[in-house]
Motif scaffolding. Structure first.
Motif, short mmCIF file in Angstrom:
data_model
loop_
_atom_site.label_atom_id
_atom_site.label_comp_id
_atom_site.label_asym_id
_atom_site.label_seq_id
_atom_site.Cartn_x
_atom_site.Cartn_y
_atom_site.Cartn_z
N PRO A 41 4.16 -14.09 -11.86
CA PRO A 41 5.58 -13.84 -11.56
C PRO A 41 5.87 -12.34 -11.43
O PRO A 41 5.31 -11.52 -12.15
N ARG A 42 6.75 -12.05 -10.51
CA ARG A 42 7.20 -10.69 -10.23
C ARG A 42 6.03 -9.75 -9.97
O ARG A 42 5.95 -8.65 -10.50
N SER A 43 5.09 -10.24 -9.22
CA SER A 43 3.92 -9.41 -8.93
C SER A 43 3.75 -9.26 -7.43
O SER A 43 4.28 -10.06 -6.64
N PHE A 44 3.03 -8.25 -7.07
CA PHE A 44 2.70 -7.99 -5.67
C PHE A 44 1.17 -7.92 -5.63
O PHE A 44 0.54 -7.18 -6.39
N PHE A 45 0.55 -8.72 -4.74
CA PHE A 45 -0.91 -8.78 -4.73
C PHE A 45 -1.42 -8.60 -3.31
O PHE A 45 -0.90 -9.20 -2.37
N ARG A 46 -2.38 -7.74 -3.19
CA ARG A 46 -3.04 -7.55 -1.90
C ARG A 46 -4.54 -7.42 -2.12
O ARG A 46 -4.98 -6.86 -3.11
N VAL A 47 -5.28 -7.94 -1.14
CA VAL A 47 -6.74 -7.79 -1.14
C VAL A 47 -7.09 -6.81 -0.04
O VAL A 47 -6.63 -6.95 1.09
N LEU A 48 -7.90 -5.85 -0.38
CA LEU A 48 -8.31 -4.86 0.61
C LEU A 48 -9.82 -4.83 0.70
O LEU A 48 -10.51 -4.49 -0.28
N ASP A 49 -10.31 -5.25 1.82
CA ASP A 49 -11.75 -5.16 2.06
C ASP A 49 -12.03 -3.80 2.70
O ASP A 49 -11.12 -3.10 3.14
N ALA A 50 -13.30 -3.50 2.80
CA ALA A 50 -13.68 -2.24 3.42
C ALA A 50 -13.27 -2.27 4.89
O ALA A 50 -13.56 -3.24 5.60
N GLY A 51 -12.58 -1.23 5.31
CA GLY A 51 -12.21 -1.13 6.72
C GLY A 51 -10.93 -1.83 7.08
O GLY A 51 -10.47 -1.73 8.23
N SER A 52 -10.33 -2.54 6.13
CA SER A 52 -9.08 -3.22 6.48
C SER A 52 -7.96 -2.17 6.55
O SER A 52 -7.96 -1.18 5.80
N PRO A 53 -6.97 -2.33 7.44
CA PRO A 53 -5.92 -1.32 7.61
C PRO A 53 -5.08 -1.19 6.35
O PRO A 53 -4.68 -2.20 5.75
N ARG A 54 -4.80 0.07 5.99
CA ARG A 54 -4.06 0.31 4.74
C ARG A 54 -2.58 0.61 4.98
O ARG A 54 -1.76 0.40 4.09
N ALA A 55 -2.26 1.12 6.18
CA ALA A 55 -0.87 1.53 6.43
C ALA A 55 0.13 0.39 6.21
O ALA A 55 1.18 0.59 5.57
N PRO A 56 -0.14 -0.82 6.70
CA PRO A 56 0.82 -1.90 6.43
C PRO A 56 1.00 -2.17 4.95
O PRO A 56 2.09 -2.56 4.51
N VAL A 57 -0.04 -1.96 4.20
CA VAL A 57 0.07 -2.21 2.76
C VAL A 57 0.98 -1.16 2.12
O VAL A 57 1.78 -1.47 1.23
N TYR A 58 0.84 0.10 2.59
CA TYR A 58 1.74 1.12 2.06
C TYR A 58 3.19 0.72 2.30
O TYR A 58 4.05 0.85 1.43
N TRP A 59 3.46 0.32 3.54
CA TRP A 59 4.82 -0.09 3.88
C TRP A 59 5.29 -1.23 2.98
O TRP A 59 6.41 -1.19 2.47
N ASP A 60 4.45 -2.20 2.82
CA ASP A 60 4.83 -3.36 2.00
C ASP A 60 5.14 -2.92 0.58
O ASP A 60 6.11 -3.40 -0.05
N ILE A 61 4.32 -2.04 0.07
CA ILE A 61 4.52 -1.59 -1.32
C ILE A 61 5.84 -0.83 -1.43
O ILE A 61 6.64 -1.05 -2.37
#
Lengths: 490, 281
Positions: free
Chosen positions: B255-275
């Protein structure tokens, strides 16, 4: 000197080193290749395993997993190598066995003094024999074949030699014995075989033979039985010894019943070593002597020889009176002489005409006379020009025809009826009644030497096979545990 | 090395153009310091007379001795604009794409600092590190300090995320926490801070990227040092994928968590935005 066997075993095991090493070579090579081809990576085990494998067994399997396949292969190689070198050594696993000769000769003599009674006393008094497995080496009248019967259950309720003798008399046929069956016990796992027999001619190789006291031979036996063409009667010649003489002649009905023979049914003439009985026609009879009854068969008139084929026709025509007067064309009976192959077939004699005669006919077919012959394995008698010129060439035809006069054993056995020393198989399904009588050596020593061999102990291939099956089962199980779908665990 | 992705400056600029004040937390958005939330920092907010609902322990006794009246001191909440970073530095993280992980953490810290927030960074293995790095938006050396910590990560030791998280809960007062790990432990249960947020960033290298189908691999566990042989087939890959999916679902369900999986080479910019969106939501 208890160390000697183990030293011998160690030497034998050293001999197995070669096969084991040779079989381990591919295993080691496979291990080497597997290790060469296997990549090593760093990765958290828990990311590969969705469940907790913290149990001690899991740790063991983890350690085993590295080399279990090779370890099992190596174990299989060692086992197969040892098996090739003869390990595990064949050994008896069922303990000692005592075989009691239950042939007719064991009943000779007066009750209480027969070899059977002596054997019963020996078995019950000798602790070694008593503790071994007792077998009766006898004969199965229903199947007309020798047999070996386990008497362990019978022996459990026996307390005296008399009881044992009576039990054996009621259960066994006391007809004849085939000593070759003894070696079969070794292959079944029995060791320390002891054969109890009254036959002094029996010696053992790997078998202890306990010979019983011999009895004076006393017998009255049919020596020959044939149809006399000149007298037109069936002649049965008897020989006797030990003062045995005929007391009664019985007519044996096809159902096994005995009726006293009428004087007009037979004639009896004394001979140089016995006597001769002649009958007007074929039939089943039994002579009684010294309280024993022996059935016998008086053979009938043999059928004339028929021919099939051009060469056979000429041969049969030349044989004269024993040949069929082919008044009814196409109707064949008795022995049939035919052209071409089919050697050894009962009721037929195949002949072939050949040009070269480098051999002679078998002496048993010519009563010892030398008759030139050719070589043709398809025919009973490969005859050429010289063969046909010899007068003795007719002898085989006479022999075959004479033998056809006696009744033959029925292919469909009927329920046997005990008649004295023998068995009568009543007529059944169109087959005539037939007799089974004990062989002559059950009455008098034949002089033949019988060597009873123990045979080889059963090798333990089954054990080796079971161990291999278990190992490969373990291999499959481990492979399934480690590699199966949904079980890829560490 | 600053471990900041090149696109972070643009992201920070673009995000700052938005009406951040309207979306910032009240404590940060308030122009008047009087409306900032009280807390336990050392920044004095006000001194006022003691009221019946105040904690007697907050009475300034020296002032009471001089004035014979009870006053209490109020401080600003120190955690309101500070975010905790818990960085897994155990040996298993060496199997993850470590440089990408460092860049992500450094970039995220840069963004947060640029946007006026503070970052307090702990490393952990089987326990939380004794010392932490505090980087403030106004301090010039914040980003450099974070880069120094990230470059010094040696990735050794055994992971105990649950224990480390519990230790942070007892020490830290931040309402929002980021946990950077490969999350290889089974049945990991983390609870989001009360009235805060839990951000789980999972870095991993898929086993499928290392293993060839039909091959047999010796897998060395970097933490336990044990070796196992792993035959790799399609069935094994399917099983592994199912396990990974279950693991990710379990973490995402907190609950009340934010979870992302990042593999090698996966784009990070969208994750920054999401965070950032999640932080300012």
């Amino acid at each position: 000197m208890p160390e000697l066997p183990s030293l011998a075993g160690a030497a034998g095991l050293a001999g197995a080193a070669g096969p084991v090493a040779a079989l381990l070579v591919p295993v080691v090579m496979l291990l080497f290749v597997a290790l060469r081809l296997r990549r090593r990576i760093r990765y958290p085990h828990e990311l590969l395993s969705p469940r907790d494998d913290s149990k001690p067994m899991a740790a063991l399997l983890r350690s085993l997993r590295l080399y279990y396949d090779t370890a099992i292969d190596a174990a299989c190689a060692v086992i197969v190598g040892l098996a090739l070198a003869g390990y595990p050594e064949p050994a008896p696993h069922k303990g000692p066995a005592t075989i009691l000769d239950c042939s007719l000769s064991m009943l000779s003599g007066l009750r209480g003094d027969r070899p059977l009674d002596e054997a019963a006393r020996l078995i019950l008094s000798d602790e070694t024999l008593r503790n071994s497995t007792l077998f009766a080496l006898g004969w199965d009248p229903a199947r007309r074949e020798p047999r070996l019967v386990d008497l362990t259950e019978t022996l459990e309720s026996i307390e005296s030699p008399q009881e044992l003798a009576l039990a054996l008399e009621s259960s066994e046929a006391f007809f004849s014995a085939d000593f070759s069956l003894v070696s079969g016990l070794t292959s079944q796992g029995y060791g320390g075989l002891t054969l109890i027999s009254d036959d002094a001619a029996v010696t053992g190789t790997g078998v202890t033979v306990r010979t019983l006291s011999p009895k004076l031979p006393q017998y009255l036996l049919p020596a020959s039985a044939a149809w006399d063409e000149d007298r037109q009667r069936s002649i049965v010649r008897f020989v006797n010894a030990g003062g045995a003489s005929i007391t009664t002649l019985w007519k044996l009905a096809s159902d096994g019943s005995l009726s006293r023979a009428k004087p007009e049914d037979y004639t009896i003439l004394p001979g140089p070593s016995g006597f001769e009985l002649s009958f007007a026609e074929a039939g089943l009879w039994a002579v009684q002597w010294g309280g024993r009854i022996l059935p016998f068969e008086a053979p009938g008139r043999p059928a004339p020889i028929s021919a099939r084929g051009a060469f056979s026709e000429r041969l049969v025509t030349a044989l004269g009176p024993i040949a069929r007067n082919s008044g009814v064309p196409g109707k064949e009976s008795g022995v049939i002489v035919r052209d071409g192959g089919g050697a050894g077939k009962k009721g037929f004699m195949s002949v072939s005409s050949i040009t070269e005669e480098p051999a002679v006919l078998p002496p048993r077919l010519t009563l010892g006379a030398v008759v030139s012959a050719g070589v043709d394995h398809r025919a009973d008698l490969p005859l050429g020009r010289a063969s046909l010129a010899a007068p003795e060439a007719a002898i085989p035809f006479w022999i075959v025809r004479a033998a056809s006069g006696a009744g033959s054993g029925s292919a469909r056995l009927s329920r046997p009826v005990r008649v004295g020393d023998g068995f009568l198989y009543p007529a059944r399904g169109g087959q005539p009644a037939s007799l089974a009588v004990p062989p002559p050596w059950e009455y008098a020593p034949s002089g033949r030497r019988v060597i009873v061999t123990a045979g080889a102990h059963p090798d333990r291939r089954l054990i080796v096979a079971l161990v291999l099956v278990l190992l490969y089962g373990l291999k499959l199980t481990l492979a399934k545990r480690f590699r199966g779908p949904g079980t890829q665990r560490v | 090395m600053t471990y900041v992705d090149p696109e972070c400056a643009a992201i920070a600029t673009a995000f700052s153009r938005r009406n951040l004040r309207a979306r910032l937390p009240n404590s940060i958005a308030a122009k008047d310091p009087m409306y900032r939330r009280s807390g336990s920092s050392y920044d004095l907010k006000s001194i006022r007379e003691y009221q019946s609902f105040d904690d007697p322990r907050t009475i300034d006794w020296k002032l009471y001795g001089r004035s014979d009246r009870a006053f209490v001191k109020e401080f600003y909440d120190e955690a309101d604009d500070e975010i905790a970073f818990l960085v897994d530095s155990s040996a298993s993280m060496a199997c993850a794409p470590a440089d990408a992980c460092r860049s992500f953490i450094g970039s995220l810290a840069y963004l947060l600092l640029t946007l006026g927030m503070g970052v307090r960074l702990w490393t952990y293995t089987d326990g939380l590190s004794e010392r932490c790095l505090a980087a403030r938006a106004n301090s010039g050396g914040g980003q450099a300090g974070i880069a120094a910590v990230l470059s010094s990560l040696s990735f050794e030791g055994v992971t105990d995320t649950a224990r480390s998280f519990a230790q942070w809960r007892s020490r830290g007062r931040q309402k929002r926490v980021f946990v950077f790990s490969d999350f290889h432990e089974h049945d990991l249960n983390l609870r989001s801070p009360h009235s805060g947020g839990l951000f789980l960033i999972r870095y991993r290298t898929p086993f499928t990227a290392l293993a060839e189908k039909g091959a047999e691999l010796e897998v060395l566990d970097p933490e336990s040092g044990r070796i196992v042989v792993v035959p790799w087939s399609q069935a094994d890959e399917d099983t592994w994928a199912a396990g990974e999916l279950a693991r990710d679902r379990h973490l995402a369900a907190i609950p009340r968590s934010f979870f992302r999986v990042l593999d090698a080479g996966s784009p990070r910019a969208p994750v920054y935005w999401d965070i950032l969106e999640r932080l300012y939501a």
